[in-house]
Design an enzyme around this catalytic site. Structure first.
Site, PDB file in Angstrom:
ATOM      1  N   SER A  45       0.869  -1.192   0.000  1.00 35.47           N
ATOM      2  CA  SER A  45       0.000   0.000   0.000  1.00 35.47           C
ATOM      3  C   SER A  45       0.894   1.227   0.000  1.00 35.47           C
ATOM      4  CB  SER A  45      -0.877   0.023   1.250  1.00 35.47           C
ATOM      5  OG  SER A  45      -1.465   1.305   1.411  1.00 35.47           O
ATOM      6  N   TYR A  50      -1.545  -0.922  10.522  1.00 33.09           N
ATOM      7  CA  TYR A  50      -1.741  -1.313   9.114  1.00 33.09           C
ATOM      8  C   TYR A  50      -0.560  -0.849   8.262  1.00 33.09           C
ATOM      9  CZ  TYR A  50      -3.670  -1.424   4.374  1.00 33.09           C
ATOM     10  OH  TYR A  50      -3.861  -1.651   3.032  1.00 33.09           O
TER      11      TYR A  50
HETATM   12  P1  NAP Z   1     -11.439  -6.176   0.178  1.00 33.04           P
HETATM   13  O1  NAP Z   1     -12.316  -5.514  -0.801  1.00 33.04           O
HETATM   14  O2  NAP Z   1     -11.809  -6.169   1.617  1.00 33.04           O
HETATM   15  O3  NAP Z   1     -11.178  -7.684  -0.270  1.00 33.04           O
HETATM   16  C1  NAP Z   1     -10.411  -8.472   0.596  1.00 33.04           C
HETATM   17  C2  NAP Z   1     -10.269  -9.852   0.020  1.00 33.04           C
HETATM   18  O4  NAP Z   1      -9.413 -10.573   0.908  1.00 33.04           O
HETATM   19  C3  NAP Z   1     -11.570 -10.601  -0.063  1.00 33.04           C
HETATM   20  O5  NAP Z   1     -11.539 -11.427  -1.196  1.00 33.04           O
HETATM   21  C4  NAP Z   1     -11.562 -11.439   1.218  1.00 33.04           C
HETATM   22  O6  NAP Z   1     -12.239 -12.690   1.104  1.00 33.04           O
HETATM   23  C5  NAP Z   1     -10.096 -11.731   1.342  1.00 33.04           C
HETATM   24  N1  NAP Z   1      -9.720 -12.087   2.695  1.00 33.04           N
HETATM   25  C6  NAP Z   1      -9.928 -11.377   3.840  1.00 33.04           C
HETATM   26  N2  NAP Z   1      -9.417 -12.035   4.900  1.00 33.04           N
HETATM   27  C7  NAP Z   1      -8.879 -13.188   4.401  1.00 33.04           C
HETATM   28  C8  NAP Z   1      -8.211 -14.276   4.951  1.00 33.04           C
HETATM   29  N3  NAP Z   1      -7.976 -14.353   6.277  1.00 33.04           N
HETATM   30  N4  NAP Z   1      -7.816 -15.281   4.140  1.00 33.04           N
HETATM   31  C9  NAP Z   1      -8.035 -15.240   2.810  1.00 33.04           C
HETATM   32  N5  NAP Z   1      -8.662 -14.221   2.211  1.00 33.04           N
HETATM   33  C10 NAP Z   1      -9.078 -13.207   2.997  1.00 33.04           C
HETATM   34  O7  NAP Z   1      -9.947  -5.547   0.117  1.00 33.04           O
HETATM   35  P2  NAP Z   1      -9.209  -4.658  -1.000  1.00 33.04           P
HETATM   36  O8  NAP Z   1      -9.483  -3.232  -0.723  1.00 33.04           O
HETATM   37  O9  NAP Z   1      -9.463  -5.229  -2.351  1.00 33.04           O
HETATM   38  O10 NAP Z   1      -7.691  -4.904  -0.579  1.00 33.04           O
HETATM   39  C11 NAP Z   1      -6.934  -5.950  -1.135  1.00 33.04           C
HETATM   40  C12 NAP Z   1      -5.467  -5.716  -0.797  1.00 33.04           C
HETATM   41  O11 NAP Z   1      -5.063  -4.430  -1.279  1.00 33.04           O
HETATM   42  C13 NAP Z   1      -5.158  -5.713   0.698  1.00 33.04           C
HETATM   43  O12 NAP Z   1      -3.897  -6.295   0.926  1.00 33.04           O
HETATM   44  C14 NAP Z   1      -5.112  -4.232   1.030  1.00 33.04           C
HETATM   45  O13 NAP Z   1      -4.329  -3.966   2.156  1.00 33.04           O
HETATM   46  C15 NAP Z   1      -4.494  -3.686  -0.236  1.00 33.04           C
HETATM   47  N6  NAP Z   1      -4.746  -2.268  -0.486  1.00 33.04           N
HETATM   48  C16 NAP Z   1      -5.999  -1.801  -0.671  1.00 33.04           C
HETATM   49  C17 NAP Z   1      -6.196  -0.449  -0.935  1.00 33.04           C
HETATM   50  C18 NAP Z   1      -7.546   0.145  -1.166  1.00 33.04           C
HETATM   51  O14 NAP Z   1      -7.662   1.407  -1.196  1.00 33.04           O
HETATM   52  N7  NAP Z   1      -8.594  -0.647  -1.361  1.00 33.04           N
HETATM   53  C19 NAP Z   1      -5.093   0.422  -1.004  1.00 33.04           C
HETATM   54  C20 NAP Z   1      -3.821  -0.109  -0.815  1.00 33.04           C
HETATM   55  C21 NAP Z   1      -3.661  -1.451  -0.565  1.00 33.04           C
HETATM   56  P3  NAP Z   1     -13.732 -12.885   1.721  1.00 33.04           P
HETATM   57  O15 NAP Z   1     -14.588 -12.027   0.832  1.00 33.04           O
HETATM   58  O16 NAP Z   1     -13.998 -14.324   1.571  1.00 33.04           O
HETATM   59  O17 NAP Z   1     -13.659 -12.402   3.129  1.00 33.04           O
END
Ligand code: NAP
Length: 249
Positions: free
Chosen positions: A140, A153
């Site tokens: 991130s 985080y």
């Molecule tokens: P999200 O919409 O919450 O999706 C999270 C995904 O991870 C879902 O598929 C969820 O599966 C899965 N997950 C959660 N806990 C898990 C576990 N214990 N084991 C296996 N799978 C798990 O998140 P996102 O925003 O797409 O973020 C994805 C990644 O990008 C993360 O690493 C986050 O830190 C990073 N990131 C996000 C942003 C942003 O602005 N969105 C910015 C920078 C970095 P279920 O649906 O089955 O729970």
């Protein structure tokens, strides 16, 4: 088709950035293992999207913070395909708390998935990987530009960048590349409503490209890092953020 014949695991691929990356890898010919924790219906929908567009995918449940689940996931990959070319460590969680409210539980929840989970996945993945394989860790921009209430985080994501660099050195002699992608503020289920109000206005004002990201903005970089086009790129942390920097929050 840059990834024809490749086998790819994407963790946390039932929604958000992981789903976007899984679809993009499959669109380039990779067979994708769509990992999820609890959202079976969402993971199945990603698989259906991929297969109806002519691609190949299966959904596999595993809690990536649990060693036994991680081992089971990669055993499934071994049984089905016998090999692995691409790992995208994406499953992550964020708990935003000011330091006064810090709980040990929130610390362990985030470090167990965002850091230990990535390391456990790499440990299992490399048993199936050979020269030319690529590991992509989703970090991130908060790793270098943390905002309020994100100390734990942001620290997990700093660790992701560091472990990616360390593993690039360790795995380079085996021909395995390791890089991290640093997404900026991206619209996903995790961030729904989060970028509203003053915070959102600050972010947008500090974003040269003038909008929040979408998973489809991050996915092409993952395709690049998964493919031979990036064969000389390893140990790098690459931002995909519309250029946002130093917002101050
Ligand atoms: P999200 O919409 O919450 O999706 C999270 C995904 O991870 C879902 O598929 C969820 O599966 C899965 N997950 C959660 N806990 C898990 C576990 N214990 N084991 C296996 N799978 C798990 O998140 P996102 O925003 O797409 O973020 C994805 C990644 O990008 C993360 O690493 C986050 O830190 C990073 N990131 C996000 C942003 C942003 O602005 N969105 C910015 C920078 C970095 P279920 O649906 O089955 O729970």
């Amino acid at each position: 088709m840059k990834l024809n014949g490749k086998i790819a695991v994407v963790t946390g691929a039932s929604k958000g950035i992981g789903a976007g990356i899984a679809k993009a890898l499959a669109a380039q010919g990779a067979t994708v293992i769509v990992n999820y924790a609890s959202s079976k219906a969402d993971a199945d929908a990603v698989v259906t999207h991929i297969t109806t567009h002519g691609g190949s995918a299966i959904a596999v449940q595993a809690d990536m913070s649990q060693g036994t689940d991680v081992a089971r996931l990669f055993n499934t990959v071994r049984e089905h395909y016998g090999t692995l070319d691409v790992l995208v460590n994406n499953a992550g969680v964020a708990v935003f708390q000011m330091i006064d409210d810090l709980t040990e539980e929130a610390f362990h929840t985030q470090f167990n998935l965002n850091v230990l989970g990535y390391l456990l996945a790499v440990r299992e993945a490399v048993k199936l990987m050979g020269p030319g394989a690529s590991i992509i860790n989703i970090s991130s921009i908060l790793s270098t530009d943390p905002y309020l209430a994100s100390s734990v985080y942001s620290a997990t994501k700093g660790a992701v960048d560091t472990l990616s660099f360390a593993l690039a050195r360790e795995l380079g002699p085996r021909g395995i590349r390791v890089n991290s992608i640093l997404p900026g503020h991206t619209n996903t289920p995790a961030t729904a409503g989060h970028f509203a109000g003053e915070l959102g206005e600050k972010i947008l004002a500090g974003t040269p490209l003038g909008r929040f990201g979408e998973p489809e903005d991050i996915a092409p970089l993952a395709v690049f890092l998964a493919s031979g086009d990036s064969h000389w790129v390893t140990g790098e942390s690459i931002r995909a953020s519309g250029g946002v920097r130093g917002v101050g929050y």
